[in-house]
Motif scaffolding. Sequence first.
Motif, PDB file in Angstrom:
ATOM      1  N   UNK A 139     -95.487  26.300 -17.890  1.00 42.53           N
ATOM      2  CA  UNK A 139     -94.276  26.142 -17.087  1.00 42.53           C
ATOM      3  C   UNK A 139     -94.698  26.380 -15.643  1.00 42.53           C
ATOM      4  N   UNK A 140     -94.405  25.433 -14.762  1.00 43.90           N
ATOM      5  CA  UNK A 140     -94.941  25.435 -13.407  1.00 43.90           C
ATOM      6  C   UNK A 140     -94.046  26.217 -12.443  1.00 43.90           C
ATOM      7  N   UNK A 141     -94.643  27.194 -11.752  1.00 46.50           N
ATOM      8  CA  UNK A 141     -93.971  27.954 -10.698  1.00 46.50           C
ATOM      9  C   UNK A 141     -92.649  28.555 -11.165  1.00 46.50           C
ATOM     10  N   UNK A 142     -92.767  29.435 -12.134  1.00 45.70           N
ATOM     11  CA  UNK A 142     -91.589  30.015 -12.794  1.00 45.70           C
ATOM     12  C   UNK A 142     -90.696  30.819 -11.852  1.00 45.70           C
ATOM     13  N   UNK A 143     -91.244  31.300 -10.728  1.00 50.78           N
ATOM     14  CA  UNK A 143     -90.447  32.128  -9.830  1.00 50.78           C
ATOM     15  C   UNK A 143     -89.275  31.374  -9.215  1.00 50.78           C
ATOM     16  N   UNK A 144     -89.367  30.033  -9.179  1.00 50.26           N
ATOM     17  CA  UNK A 144     -88.297  29.230  -8.596  1.00 50.26           C
ATOM     18  C   UNK A 144     -87.135  29.000  -9.557  1.00 50.26           C
ATOM     19  N   UNK A 145     -87.350  29.290 -10.834  1.00 49.03           N
ATOM     20  CA  UNK A 145     -86.341  29.013 -11.857  1.00 49.03           C
ATOM     21  C   UNK A 145     -85.738  30.284 -12.431  1.00 49.03           C
ATOM     22  N   UNK A 146     -86.545  31.317 -12.586  1.00 50.83           N
ATOM     23  CA  UNK A 146     -86.048  32.550 -13.209  1.00 50.83           C
ATOM     24  C   UNK A 146     -84.987  33.213 -12.341  1.00 50.83           C
ATOM     25  N   UNK A 147     -84.274  34.135 -12.937  1.00 52.41           N
ATOM     26  CA  UNK A 147     -83.281  34.922 -12.198  1.00 52.41           C
ATOM     27  C   UNK A 147     -84.007  35.891 -11.273  1.00 52.41           C
ATOM     28  N   UNK A 148     -83.730  35.861  -9.965  1.00 50.67           N
ATOM     29  CA  UNK A 148     -84.417  36.785  -9.047  1.00 50.67           C
ATOM     30  C   UNK A 148     -84.076  38.236  -9.378  1.00 50.67           C
ATOM     31  N   UNK A 149     -85.082  39.068  -9.414  1.00 53.89           N
ATOM     32  CA  UNK A 149     -84.878  40.488  -9.715  1.00 53.89           C
ATOM     33  C   UNK A 149     -85.389  41.354  -8.569  1.00 53.89           C
ATOM     34  N   UNK A 176     -85.967  29.874 -18.610  1.00 54.23           N
ATOM     35  CA  UNK A 176     -87.388  30.120 -18.893  1.00 54.23           C
ATOM     36  C   UNK A 176     -87.610  30.197 -20.401  1.00 54.23           C
ATOM     37  N   UNK A 177     -86.780  30.972 -21.078  1.00 57.71           N
ATOM     38  CA  UNK A 177     -86.933  31.145 -22.522  1.00 57.71           C
ATOM     39  C   UNK A 177     -86.717  29.832 -23.273  1.00 57.71           C
ATOM     40  N   UNK A 178     -85.730  29.056 -22.868  1.00 57.75           N
ATOM     41  CA  UNK A 178     -85.445  27.781 -23.541  1.00 57.75           C
ATOM     42  C   UNK A 178     -86.579  26.782 -23.328  1.00 57.75           C
ATOM     43  N   UNK A 179     -87.102  26.739 -22.105  1.00 63.06           N
ATOM     44  CA  UNK A 179     -88.205  25.821 -21.814  1.00 63.06           C
ATOM     45  C   UNK A 179     -89.454  26.214 -22.585  1.00 63.06           C
ATOM     46  N   UNK A 180     -89.717  27.509 -22.648  1.00 60.92           N
ATOM     47  CA  UNK A 180     -90.898  27.973 -23.369  1.00 60.92           C
ATOM     48  C   UNK A 180     -90.762  27.695 -24.862  1.00 60.92           C
ATOM     49  N   UNK A 181     -89.533  27.795 -25.376  1.00 59.72           N
ATOM     50  CA  UNK A 181     -89.297  27.480 -26.788  1.00 59.72           C
ATOM     51  C   UNK A 181     -89.616  26.014 -27.082  1.00 59.72           C
ATOM     52  N   UNK A 182     -89.316  25.128 -26.121  1.00 64.48           N
ATOM     53  CA  UNK A 182     -89.634  23.714 -26.316  1.00 64.48           C
ATOM     54  C   UNK A 182     -91.145  23.490 -26.313  1.00 64.48           C
ATOM     55  N   UNK A 183     -91.847  24.196 -25.425  1.00 61.65           N
ATOM     56  CA  UNK A 183     -93.304  24.108 -25.443  1.00 61.65           C
ATOM     57  C   UNK A 183     -93.861  24.612 -26.769  1.00 61.65           C
ATOM     58  N   UNK A 184     -93.250  25.660 -27.293  1.00 58.70           N
ATOM     59  CA  UNK A 184     -93.701  26.198 -28.576  1.00 58.70           C
ATOM     60  C   UNK A 184     -93.532  25.159 -29.685  1.00 58.70           C
ATOM     61  N   UNK A 185     -92.432  24.416 -29.654  1.00 64.14           N
ATOM     62  CA  UNK A 185     -92.219  23.359 -30.650  1.00 64.14           C
ATOM     63  C   UNK A 185     -93.304  22.292 -30.545  1.00 64.14           C
ATOM     64  N   UNK A 233     -99.227  18.636 -30.272  1.00 64.09           N
ATOM     65  CA  UNK A 233     -99.405  17.945 -28.998  1.00 64.09           C
ATOM     66  C   UNK A 233    -100.033  18.850 -27.941  1.00 64.09           C
ATOM     67  N   UNK A 234     -99.850  20.154 -28.111  1.00 61.36           N
ATOM     68  CA  UNK A 234    -100.357  21.159 -27.178  1.00 61.36           C
ATOM     69  C   UNK A 234    -101.077  22.229 -27.997  1.00 61.36           C
ATOM     70  N   UNK A 235    -102.163  22.766 -27.454  1.00 56.91           N
ATOM     71  CA  UNK A 235    -102.908  23.796 -28.177  1.00 56.91           C
ATOM     72  C   UNK A 235    -102.619  25.211 -27.680  1.00 56.91           C
ATOM     73  N   UNK A 236    -102.239  25.362 -26.429  1.00 54.91           N
ATOM     74  CA  UNK A 236    -101.858  26.678 -25.922  1.00 54.91           C
ATOM     75  C   UNK A 236    -100.823  26.494 -24.824  1.00 54.91           C
ATOM     76  N   UNK A 237     -99.965  27.499 -24.646  1.00 56.95           N
ATOM     77  CA  UNK A 237     -98.849  27.387 -23.700  1.00 56.95           C
ATOM     78  C   UNK A 237     -98.768  28.633 -22.832  1.00 56.95           C
ATOM     79  N   UNK A 238     -98.242  28.456 -21.615  1.00 55.41           N
ATOM     80  CA  UNK A 238     -98.200  29.603 -20.719  1.00 55.41           C
ATOM     81  C   UNK A 238     -97.301  29.386 -19.525  1.00 55.41           C
ATOM     82  N   UNK A 239     -97.501  30.210 -18.499  1.00 56.63           N
ATOM     83  CA  UNK A 239     -96.707  30.153 -17.280  1.00 56.63           C
ATOM     84  C   UNK A 239     -97.623  30.303 -16.072  1.00 56.63           C
ATOM     85  N   UNK A 240     -97.159  29.745 -14.939  1.00 61.40           N
ATOM     86  CA  UNK A 240     -97.872  29.914 -13.674  1.00 61.40           C
ATOM     87  C   UNK A 240     -96.875  30.340 -12.604  1.00 61.40           C
ATOM     88  N   UNK A 241     -97.410  30.896 -11.522  1.00 65.14           N
ATOM     89  CA  UNK A 241     -96.554  31.265 -10.405  1.00 65.14           C
ATOM     90  C   UNK A 241     -97.324  32.021  -9.350  1.00 65.14           C
TER      91      UNK A 241
END
Length: 398
Positions: A150-160, A197-206, A212-220
Motif C-alpha cells: 500500500x503506497x504512502x499510507x500516511x496520506x490515507x490513514x486517520x491522522x493521530x 487501510x485495513x480494508x485495502x490490506x485485506x484485499x491484498x491478502x486475498x 497473484x502476489x507473494x508478499x504484502x506490505x506498506x510504505x510511507x
Amino acid sequence: MVTPAPLSLIVPSEAAPDEEEDKALSGAPVTLLENAFCLPSLILGAGTLSNQYNSNDHLSGFAPMRLVRLALRYGIKAFDTSIYYGPSEVVLGNALRSVKDEFPRESYQLMTKCGRFGANSFDYSPAAIRNSVLQSLHRLQTEYLDTVYLHDVEFVCTPVQAKQTGNHALALTEEKAAYGLEEGQEGIIYGEGDQKILDAFAELRKMKEEGLIRSIGITGYPVATLLRLALLIFHNPPYEPIDVLLSYSHISLQNSTFAEFVSHFRQRAKVKQLVAASPFSMGLLTPSIPHWHPAPEGLRKAVTKARAEYGGDGFIDAALAYSIRRCGPEDLDVPLVVGVSTPAEVHKCVQVWRKVHEKPMSADERQKEAEVLEVFSKAGFLNWSWASPDRTTGVSRL
C-alpha cells in the motif's frame, strides 16, 4: 474508482546494444542478505524511470534497458516501482522482457505499490486496489508480483500524531501515547482512514491467497505512523503481521531515525522483512535538489553547507556509503533501495557498495562524515523529518 492514467510512451521493441560499458566490472557481486525473502542487499529503485526524474526521450531510449540488464549482471536482482510512477512499470517491464533469455522471471523479484495514482490522488477501495494490481501485472508483463505495498499510507490513514515535523524518535519515549503507540493502543481504529487501510490490506491478502502476489506490505515517510499501522494490522483480524515494510529517507546522512525503530518493527509488530529506501532522500542530498522537494529552505541550506564542508565532489558517494553501511549485515541488516538513471550510475553504485564491504573507512572519511553530521546538528536538522504535504493543498503540514 480511480484508475491508472493511460500511457502513450513508446518503448523500444529491439534489444539494447551490448557494449563494454554494459558488462559488470570484475569483483564481488551484490550479495543476498540472509533475510525472510532472499532479497539482495541493494534493490534497484525504478522511481527514476518516471518523468519526476527523467524525460520521455530518456525513458523511451535504450538507457533504462541497459541499466536494468547491468544491475542484474551485478547481482541486483530486485526492483522497486509503483503504478504512481507514471511510465516506470511499463519501462521496467519492457527492459526485463528484453533480457528474459539471460535472466528469466524466477531469477529476480518485482516489488510494486498500489493505492496512489497521483500527487493528490489516492484510492484504497478494494476494487481500486485489485484493479491497480492487475494493471501492474500487465504493465510489468508478469504473472505474479513478489511484493505489493500500500503506497504512502500516511496520506490515507486517520491522522493521530499531533507533531508533524522534528525528530519522531520521541514516539519511542514517554510521548508515545501522542503517536498512538502506547501499550494497549495497538488495535485501535481511530477513524475512517484507518478502516480504509485495513480494508485495502485485506484485499491484498486475498490476492496473495490467489497466488497473484507473494508478499504484502506498506510504505510511507513518517516512521512512527508506519509503526502504528503495522501494529494496527497485526492487532486486527486475522491478526497476522505484515510481510514487508518500506521506509524511505530515514537512513541517510541527514536522518537515520529508522534505525531507532527497527527493533520495534521486528519485535513488537513482528514485521517479517524491513526495507530502507532513498539514501539521497529523494534527491535532497544530490547537487540539484528537485524543485518539488518538501524540504524547507533551512534544510536545503544545511545540505549545501554540508556538501561544501565535505569537499563537494565526494559528498554524493559519502551519502550513499553511509546508507549502505548502516543497512549492512553488521548494523541494521536490511536491503537498501537505490534509484539510478544510467548504466554509469549502476557502476558507481556497485563501486561504492564494494568499497563499503571490502575496505574500512579511513580516518579522513570518518572525520568528514562527523563534520557533515555536525553541520546538520547545529542547523537543527539532524534526524529531522519534514511534514508530509497535505493531500488537498500539496503544501507541507508544518
